[in-house]
Every structure is written in C-alpha cells, then in structure tokens.
Design a protein around this motif. Sequence first.
Motif: not given
Length: 375
Positions: A158-169, A224-233
């Motif tokens: 229904e909804h997905r949000f991924c920030s534009s900032e990525c993890a450095e570590t 969780m699978e969608i989060t890992k696949e679409r939001c990546e880091k």
Amino acid sequence: MEASTMFSLRADLLILLIVLGFFFPSAEPNPDYSAMVYKNCANETFTDRSVHASSSHDQMLASMFDELVSHSLKTNFYRTTRGDDHGSITGFYQCKGGIAKEDCHGCVAKLPEISNSLCSRSVAAKIQLSSCSLRYMADSFAQEKERFSLGAIRFEEEHRFCSSECAETSVFEELRGLAFEELESELEIRHGYSSAERDGFHAEAECEEDMEERKCRECVSAAMEITKERCEKAIHGEVYLKGCSVKYEYIEHTRECESECESEHRVEHEQEEEHEQEEEHEQEKEREREEEHEREEEHEQEEEHEREEEHEREEEHEHEEEVERERRHEEESREGYRGEAVDHNHRQMEVMLGVGALFVLMMLIFVAVIAAARK
C-alpha cells in the motif's frame, strides 16, 4: 526599612511566579502522533451507486466513526460493522503498539475528519497516521474486490518510503538483519507488535491486531524482504502492506547517498511517476471508451427510435390504405347491389310485358274463334 521592602517585593514576585507556574505549566514539546503518512481512497463512491445508498452510507460512516473514537479511550484496536437495508460497512482503527491511551484517543479522534476530507464518500479507504490508522470498506466492495483479485499478490503493498540518505558503515545490513530477526521472534510474544534497538538501529514491525499469528509472520516477512530489496542501504525505510508494516531508522553513521544510490532512487521515482502517468492515461482512455460507448448507445437508441417511428408511420399508412380499400369495396358492393336490383326490375318488366302480350294474343284468338262460330 529598605531591606524589608526588598524582601517583600521578592516574596511577592516568588508567589506570582508560583501562581503563573500553576496555571501555565511549562509545556515540553510532544511528538506529533498524528502526522500524515499516506492515504488510499477507492475511486468508486457511494454516490456512484444511488442517492439513497449514499445518504444511508453517510449515516453509517458517521455512526461507525463515533463508535471507533469512543472505544479509542479504552483499547488500542477496535473493529465494528454497521449496516442497514442498503448494505453494510466494516471498519477498524489501530494505534501503534506501546502508545499511551490518551495519545491513541487523540490520534484516532482526527481520523474521521481526515477521512471525510481526503476520501469523501469512497466505498473503501485507508488512512495511516504516524501512530494510528483507520480502514473501512463497504462489504459489497470487499466482495467485488475478493472476486476479482483471485491469484493476486497475497499481501498487497500500500505504501513505501525510502530515504535519500544511505548508510556509510559496512555493518548496516548486518545490524538490519539482526534487528529484523529480533522483530520476528518477538511478534508472537507481543501479540503482533515488536520493536528492536541495536547500536543506533531502531526497527518496528506491526500487524493488524486480529490477524492470525501465521499470517502476521508471513506478512511481516514479506514486508522485510521488500524493505531490503527496495530501500537497500537507505537509513530510513517504511513498508506498509495490507495487514502489516515494517519500519526502521539507522541514526548513526549516515552520509548523503552516492551518485549511484541517488540514481537508483531517481530511477525508481521516475518509474513510479511513469506508472502513475500510465494509470492516468489508461483511466482517461477508459473514460473515453465509456463516453464513446455511451455515444454509440445513444446513436443506436436514436436509430431505434427512428426505426420505430418509421414502422409506426408505415403501419398508419397501411392502416389508411386498408380503410380506403374497405371503403371502396363497400362502395363497389353497394353499386353492384343497385345494378343487380335494376336488372331484376328490368327482367320483371320484360316478363310482365311478355305475359301481357300473350294474354292479348289469346284474347284475340278467343274473339276470332267466337266470331267464326257465330257465322
């Protein structure tokens, strides 16, 4: 004397400050529990079905909203159904796990107004705020959706949000994996809600409270699978499926996304916009097809009406011709009857004349015979 006056002024000032503090206590900033996350409104409205049904469903919705808001003072989840002769509506609200009762009530109390404003008279709607949500659906719409969604994705996104900032570590994915494992292990213990904290990584998972445990685990696992696949880091991600949600935020060690990450998010955003444009284009084409179909139906109706009028005119013309034929036949019949009567009269006259002549001839013969006898 001056010292006494200064002491009195300080005492008065202290009392004034205490009084002001009593009536106007210092307010600490409270988190915004009712920030808008997303809304989904069905395109079909109660007005599309009938005016009477629309009025009836408006009353049912208002009654259902009142019932939901009143129960939010007691519990963080409540489901109800309202119905009459025109149909029924099932709805529920759910507050975020661990939220205080007064915050839950304050959040839920805002949902009816938001729903009426954003999804006015929709037959189904989902309003998601940061700490509570509302979902309702007309039972007839639910049956139609269930009938047409056979074979569709089980847990609809229904909804997905991924920030534009990525993890450095480099340990980001490891921390997220451990946090997600902890979320899944605590779902059963906390009855559909769990949270995890690991080295600056915060994660939450939540299911609809009356969802079966097995379905809850499957839904959260899919999110969780969608989060890992679409939001990546991405350091902040939220995925809402129909029935559950997964959110996470990585506070430590962040940086601006590299060009590759930015490009991926930009491409994804462009794809979503293109998909929306395609949907709008399809909807516009569908409207055009419907309008064209309506015009064709109107044209066919006009032609049918013209054919009916022509048929009526032909029937009237045939009826007039039939009446004229009957009139002529009657006139001919009357003329024939008059002719036959004249002929009959002529024949009778001829017969009578013949009989008269015969009688005269016989009289002459009789007279001649008598005269001859006397001689």
